[in-house]
Write a protein that holds these residues in place. Structure first.
Motif, PDB file in Angstrom:
ATOM      1  N   SER A 125       0.872  -1.164   0.000  1.00 13.94           N
ATOM      2  CA  SER A 125       0.000   0.000   0.000  1.00 13.94           C
ATOM      3  C   SER A 125       0.922   1.232   0.000  1.00 13.94           C
ATOM      4  N   GLY A 126       0.422   2.390   0.341  1.00  9.93           N
ATOM      5  CA  GLY A 126       1.248   3.590   0.257  1.00  9.93           C
ATOM      6  C   GLY A 126       2.511   3.514   1.090  1.00  9.93           C
ATOM      7  N   PHE A 127       3.598   4.119   0.582  1.00 15.29           N
ATOM      8  CA  PHE A 127       4.875   4.162   1.308  1.00 15.29           C
ATOM      9  C   PHE A 127       4.826   5.273   2.356  1.00 15.29           C
ATOM     10  N   ALA A 128       5.269   4.961   3.562  1.00 12.93           N
ATOM     11  CA  ALA A 128       5.342   5.986   4.608  1.00 12.93           C
ATOM     12  C   ALA A 128       6.272   7.125   4.203  1.00 12.93           C
ATOM     13  N   SER A 129       7.337   6.800   3.476  1.00  6.98           N
ATOM     14  CA  SER A 129       8.290   7.847   3.078  1.00  6.98           C
ATOM     15  C   SER A 129       7.661   8.887   2.156  1.00  6.98           C
ATOM     16  N   ASN A 130       6.598   8.497   1.426  1.00  6.14           N
ATOM     17  CA  ASN A 130       5.929   9.462   0.549  1.00  6.14           C
ATOM     18  C   ASN A 130       5.182  10.531   1.337  1.00  6.14           C
ATOM     19  N   LEU A 131       4.915  10.258   2.613  1.00  7.11           N
ATOM     20  CA  LEU A 131       4.209  11.233   3.443  1.00  7.11           C
ATOM     21  C   LEU A 131       5.148  12.234   4.110  1.00  7.11           C
ATOM     22  N   LEU A 132       6.449  12.007   4.017  1.00  8.49           N
ATOM     23  CA  LEU A 132       7.390  12.896   4.719  1.00  8.49           C
ATOM     24  C   LEU A 132       7.298  14.347   4.241  1.00  8.49           C
ATOM     25  N   PRO A 133       7.223  14.605   2.925  1.00  2.79           N
ATOM     26  CA  PRO A 133       7.067  16.012   2.500  1.00  2.79           C
ATOM     27  C   PRO A 133       5.760  16.634   3.001  1.00  2.79           C
ATOM     28  N   LEU A 134       4.679  15.830   3.040  1.00  2.00           N
ATOM     29  CA  LEU A 134       3.408  16.343   3.543  1.00  2.00           C
ATOM     30  C   LEU A 134       3.511  16.643   5.034  1.00  2.00           C
ATOM     31  N   ALA A 135       4.214  15.771   5.760  1.00  2.00           N
ATOM     32  CA  ALA A 135       4.400  15.989   7.195  1.00  2.00           C
ATOM     33  C   ALA A 135       5.222  17.246   7.449  1.00  2.00           C
ATOM     34  N   GLU A 136       6.246  17.455   6.649  1.00  2.00           N
ATOM     35  CA  GLU A 136       7.090  18.647   6.802  1.00  2.00           C
ATOM     36  C   GLU A 136       6.287  19.915   6.518  1.00  2.00           C
ATOM     37  N   ARG A 137       5.440  19.856   5.488  1.00  2.00           N
ATOM     38  CA  ARG A 137       4.596  21.008   5.167  1.00  2.00           C
ATOM     39  C   ARG A 137       3.587  21.263   6.295  1.00  2.00           C
ATOM     40  N   PHE A 138       3.064  20.168   6.852  1.00  2.00           N
ATOM     41  CA  PHE A 138       2.129  20.315   7.971  1.00  2.00           C
ATOM     42  C   PHE A 138       2.833  20.937   9.173  1.00  2.00           C
ATOM     43  N   ARG A 139       4.050  20.534   9.426  1.00  2.79           N
ATOM     44  CA  ARG A 139       4.792  21.095  10.559  1.00  2.79           C
ATOM     45  C   ARG A 139       4.924  22.608  10.426  1.00  2.79           C
ATOM     46  N   GLN A 140       5.072  23.084   9.195  1.00  3.17           N
ATOM     47  CA  GLN A 140       5.246  24.522   8.961  1.00  3.17           C
ATOM     48  C   GLN A 140       3.931  25.287   8.962  1.00  3.17           C
ATOM     49  N   THR A 141       2.850  24.632   8.470  1.00  2.00           N
ATOM     50  CA  THR A 141       1.596  25.366   8.238  1.00  2.00           C
ATOM     51  C   THR A 141       0.406  24.879   9.063  1.00  2.00           C
ATOM     52  N   GLY A 142       0.425  23.602   9.476  1.00  2.00           N
ATOM     53  CA  GLY A 142      -0.728  23.021  10.146  1.00  2.00           C
ATOM     54  C   GLY A 142      -1.857  22.639   9.208  1.00  2.00           C
ATOM     55  N   VAL A 143      -1.617  22.778   7.886  1.00  2.00           N
ATOM     56  CA  VAL A 143      -2.655  22.521   6.888  1.00  2.00           C
ATOM     57  C   VAL A 143      -2.428  21.165   6.233  1.00  2.00           C
ATOM     58  N   TYR A 144      -3.531  20.417   6.014  1.00  2.00           N
ATOM     59  CA  TYR A 144      -3.454  19.126   5.334  1.00  2.00           C
ATOM     60  C   TYR A 144      -4.546  19.071   4.280  1.00  2.00           C
ATOM     61  N   LEU A 145      -4.154  18.804   3.027  1.00  2.00           N
ATOM     62  CA  LEU A 145      -5.087  18.674   1.919  1.00  2.00           C
ATOM     63  C   LEU A 145      -5.495  17.220   1.776  1.00  2.00           C
ATOM     64  N   LEU A 146      -6.786  16.935   1.939  1.00  2.00           N
ATOM     65  CA  LEU A 146      -7.299  15.577   1.869  1.00  2.00           C
ATOM     66  C   LEU A 146      -8.393  15.547   0.802  1.00  2.00           C
TER      67      LEU A 146
END
Length: 291
Positions: free
Chosen positions: A141-162
């Motif tokens: 299924s999805g790779f956890a490593s693919n979420l790292l850029p999204l996690a980094e962006r969330f750390r900076q902004t608190g925003v998550y696009l779903l």
């Protein structure tokens, strides 16, 4: 000697790192324009080539006992997901390779007609099974490593696009676990000529991911949740100018509109075969971000 394609990708890089940590010989198939110096510093052989050039594949396979095909399509499912893997299997057979590990994708056997990557990988699976090579096919299924850029962006902004249904289920796999399973496949008798669905320890809803980010970074998630109709509108508009790009987005559309998770029985089969305890997404992210 292992040959790893896609060696500078999130999974391929981890496979090479783990092989070198085990002091095993590895040849990394890379593009000239990719960032491969770290792999070279770790002691990997570097083979600079083009996966769409048969001569490069032939040279790369010389003296190799094991192949792990971990490259992605880069938007070219026909050339890279399909044609390059078919030729790689042919060259592996000609070179006397002992075992071929193919990284496929969960749900590849569901017949998604609008998903070029899924179609290509399924045809490669069938070709590999009929090739006469010893093989292991892994369907993550999805790779956890693919979420790292999204996690980094969330750390900076608190925003998550779903995009799409927030209750869709997934079982994202630790990239470290997948790398270990890929390597160990060549030496475990129970993994020979087998197909494994590969997922993490938890079945998550997609809305759980920003909640996990929020716990790790101590932020209340701001979730933006546009419906798939918005994605479809953008895709259709893009198709007016670039039909190829519209077709390529069919794979992403399939991923957004369907559930991709492993059952508990499938995870238990993995853990029993590979003597591993599958890691949760939250554990992986906490390890990576040191929290």
């Amino acid at each position: 000697m292992f040959l790893v394609t896609g060696a500078t990708g999130g999974l391929g890089r981890r496979i090479v790192q783990l092989l070198r940590e085990r002091d095993m010989s590895v040849r990394s198939f890379v593009r000239l324009t990719s960032r491969y110096s770290e792999l070279e510093q770790r002691g990997s052989q570097i083979f600079i080539g083009d996966l769409q050039q048969d001569k490069d594949l032939q040279k790369a396979c010389q003296g190799v006992q094991y192949i792990i095909s971990a490259h992605g399509s880069g938007g070219n499912a026909q050339g890279l997901d399909y044609r390059a893997n078919i030729e790689l299997i042919d060259q592996a057979k000609a070179a006397g390779v002992q075992h071929f590990v193919f990284i496929s994708v969960l749900g590849v056997d569901r017949g998604y007609e609008d998903a070029p990557v899924f179609k290509a990988k399924r045809e490669v699976e069938k070709y590999l099974q009929a090739s006469g090579l010893n093989y292991t096919i892994l369907r993550p299924s999805g790779f956890a490593s693919n979420l790292l850029p999204l996690a980094e962006r969330f750390r900076q902004t608190g925003v998550y696009l779903l995009i799409g249904d927030p209750k869709s289920r997934t079982s994202i796999v630790s990239t470290d676990d997948l790398a270990k399973i890929a390597i160990d496949s060549v030496n475990i008798e129970e993994a020979k000529n087998q197909i494994f669905s590969v997922g993490g320890s938890d079945i998550l809803q997609r809305q759980d991911i920003p909640r996990i980010f929020g716990r790790i970074f101590n932020k209340e998630p701001i979730v933006i949740n546009p419906p798939l109709l918005v994605f479809d509108g953008v895709r259709s508009a893009l198709g007016l100018f670039n039909p190829n790009a519209q077709n390529a987005l069919g794979t992403l559309r399939t991923l957004l509109d369907n559930e991709f998770f492993c059952t508990r029985d499938q995870v238990e089969r993995l853990e029993s075969t590979f003597k591993i305890t599958m890691e949760s997404l939250e554990s992986y992210l906490r390890r990576y971000f040191g929290s």
